[in-house]
Motif scaffolding. Sequence first.
Motif, PDB file in Angstrom:
ATOM      1  N   LYS A  59      -3.147   5.740  35.509  1.00 33.01           N
ATOM      2  CA  LYS A  59      -3.152   6.681  34.399  1.00 33.01           C
ATOM      3  C   LYS A  59      -2.704   5.981  33.116  1.00 33.01           C
ATOM      4  O   LYS A  59      -3.286   6.170  32.048  1.00 33.01           O
ATOM      5  CB  LYS A  59      -2.223   7.867  34.697  1.00 33.01           C
ATOM      6  CG  LYS A  59      -2.222   8.853  33.551  1.00 33.01           C
ATOM      7  CD  LYS A  59      -1.494  10.130  33.839  1.00 33.01           C
ATOM      8  CE  LYS A  59      -1.646  11.154  32.706  1.00 33.01           C
ATOM      9  NZ  LYS A  59      -1.542  10.609  31.364  1.00 33.01           N
ATOM     10  N   ALA A  63      -5.593   3.928  31.885  1.00 38.81           N
ATOM     11  CA  ALA A  63      -6.670   4.748  31.329  1.00 38.81           C
ATOM     12  C   ALA A  63      -6.277   5.305  29.959  1.00 38.81           C
ATOM     13  O   ALA A  63      -7.097   5.319  29.030  1.00 38.81           O
ATOM     14  CB  ALA A  63      -6.998   5.884  32.298  1.00 38.81           C
ATOM     15  N   ASP A  64      -5.028   5.732  29.807  1.00 39.13           N
ATOM     16  CA  ASP A  64      -4.557   6.256  28.521  1.00 39.13           C
ATOM     17  C   ASP A  64      -4.596   5.178  27.447  1.00 39.13           C
ATOM     18  O   ASP A  64      -4.985   5.427  26.302  1.00 39.13           O
ATOM     19  CB  ASP A  64      -3.117   6.781  28.649  1.00 39.13           C
ATOM     20  CG  ASP A  64      -3.053   8.086  29.427  1.00 39.13           C
ATOM     21  OD1 ASP A  64      -4.130   8.653  29.720  1.00 39.13           O
ATOM     22  OD2 ASP A  64      -1.935   8.533  29.754  1.00 39.13           O
ATOM     23  N   ALA A  85      -8.129   4.510  26.374  1.00 46.33           N
ATOM     24  CA  ALA A  85      -8.614   5.610  25.540  1.00 46.33           C
ATOM     25  C   ALA A  85      -8.053   5.508  24.124  1.00 46.33           C
ATOM     26  O   ALA A  85      -8.770   5.723  23.135  1.00 46.33           O
ATOM     27  CB  ALA A  85      -8.239   6.952  26.178  1.00 46.33           C
ATOM     28  N   ARG A 112      -9.870   2.808  22.290  1.00 43.32           N
ATOM     29  CA  ARG A 112     -11.223   3.248  21.925  1.00 43.32           C
ATOM     30  C   ARG A 112     -11.196   4.122  20.671  1.00 43.32           C
ATOM     31  O   ARG A 112     -12.062   4.033  19.810  1.00 43.32           O
ATOM     32  CB  ARG A 112     -11.822   4.017  23.102  1.00 43.32           C
ATOM     33  CG  ARG A 112     -13.239   4.482  22.872  1.00 43.32           C
ATOM     34  CD  ARG A 112     -14.011   4.495  24.159  1.00 43.32           C
ATOM     35  NE  ARG A 112     -13.992   3.185  24.788  1.00 43.32           N
ATOM     36  CZ  ARG A 112     -14.285   2.965  26.067  1.00 43.32           C
ATOM     37  NH1 ARG A 112     -14.608   3.960  26.839  1.00 43.32           N
ATOM     38  NH2 ARG A 112     -14.255   1.742  26.561  1.00 43.32           N
ATOM     39  N   GLU A 113     -10.165   4.952  20.560  1.00 47.06           N
ATOM     40  CA  GLU A 113     -10.034   5.828  19.396  1.00 47.06           C
ATOM     41  C   GLU A 113      -9.908   4.991  18.111  1.00 47.06           C
ATOM     42  O   GLU A 113     -10.520   5.314  17.095  1.00 47.06           O
ATOM     43  CB  GLU A 113      -8.777   6.680  19.567  1.00 47.06           C
ATOM     44  CG  GLU A 113      -8.997   8.145  19.282  1.00 47.06           C
ATOM     45  CD  GLU A 113      -7.803   8.936  19.765  1.00 47.06           C
ATOM     46  OE1 GLU A 113      -6.852   9.071  18.978  1.00 47.06           O
ATOM     47  OE2 GLU A 113      -7.820   9.384  20.938  1.00 47.06           O
ATOM     48  N   THR A 170     -12.035  -2.971  26.579  1.00 52.28           N
ATOM     49  CA  THR A 170     -10.899  -2.332  27.253  1.00 52.28           C
ATOM     50  C   THR A 170      -9.632  -2.349  26.411  1.00 52.28           C
ATOM     51  O   THR A 170      -8.632  -1.765  26.797  1.00 52.28           O
ATOM     52  CB  THR A 170     -10.587  -3.044  28.584  1.00 52.28           C
ATOM     53  OG1 THR A 170     -10.462  -4.438  28.324  1.00 52.28           O
ATOM     54  CG2 THR A 170     -11.669  -2.801  29.616  1.00 52.28           C
ATOM     55  N   GLY A 182      -4.207  -1.472  24.853  1.00 54.21           N
ATOM     56  CA  GLY A 182      -5.216  -1.265  25.888  1.00 54.21           C
ATOM     57  C   GLY A 182      -4.951  -2.178  27.067  1.00 54.21           C
ATOM     58  O   GLY A 182      -3.829  -2.613  27.292  1.00 54.21           O
TER      59      GLY A 182
END
Length: 376
Positions: A122, A125-126, A129, A132-133, A204, A238
């Motif tokens: 988790k 993945a956070d 994300a 990516r933002e 990533t 990341g």
Amino acid sequence: MAYDSDYRLADAKAKPIKDVSDLLGISGLKRAGREWTGPCPGIGCGGRDRFSLNAAKNLFNCRICGAKGDQVHLVMFVRGVEFKAALDWLCGPKAELTPAERAEMDRRAEENRARQARDAAKYRADAIAAAREIWLASVPAEDTPVRDYLALRGIPRERYPALPNCLRFHPACRYMVKGQTGWREVHCGPAMIASIQAADGKGTAVHRTWIDLSQPKGKALITDPLTGEVLKSKKTLGAKKGGAIRLSGPWARSETMVMGEGIETTLSALAAGVPAGAVYWCGIDLGNISGARIMGQGKKYAGIPDMTDAEAFVPPEWVRDLILIQDGDSEPKSTHAKLLSGARRAMARRPGLSARIVPVPEGQDLNDVLMGASDA
Ligand SMILES: [Zn+2]
């Protein structure tokens, strides 16, 4: 006794490593994300920031004396005791267990392992994300202040006529630091954003360089208003491990890869244009180029890769010739050891590949050095 044959090990491994560190009285650690860094508690080691705890993986590491391991290893290291004594100290004396109790212990251990794996997944993945933002909030770097920044760093447009897709510009990127009370913003300003791509090409992580074109080297001076600490103008976010910033190529027939630690060093090699036809990738940091190493007595500078590190960077299959640039401005012995580890890993994983380390002494021309590159 085998390391994992004591049922108390599962209990020990369920304890957060920071709690174990507190129990041991280790002091002076500062938090940065899920890492704590500070002086090494090893006898005669010390220093300022060589020792770190990884709260996500429940591991510790000293980059100078090489001590590392889990919660039990930390007790063994700090208290100077054997495995069993460390477990006694951490979990209390060993009891005789009935088969039912034993089964219950095993079940709890399994549950704990699964929970830690879920937490780690988790967290990863956070972080991806969030990276990516930032990437989506930035724009292609061409004709933005990224161009001016690169020119200030000695990489003019004529030597690098088309900026790659992996570089972008963010007009107002937030610089966040994590303190005792959570995240807070210490700076917000223009930044060069670089995409870090995993081996399969997926983005990533992002690398950010906060820029200020009024500074001689174009990097923003960032100070933590709360602590007065001068912060680095670069940060990654990341899952960066094993990835790279692909500043050029690959071209159709390229077989040579030049890799430097920083974006600027790698681009200087690119701007120098030698060797012809090479592909230039930035390895992000020395730890990423090196991967895990075999450490211990007398091995600190030996540069032996730990081949069980499955996430470490390995060049793509088409690379026949890997040139690793050794920056003149970093500490030479440990820098060389890390590059050597990366070079040896690449040769072991890619039969037929040859790897060289090219030292660039401070103030020397990278072009001349690369032209006369010799085998490591
Ligand atoms: Zn140490």
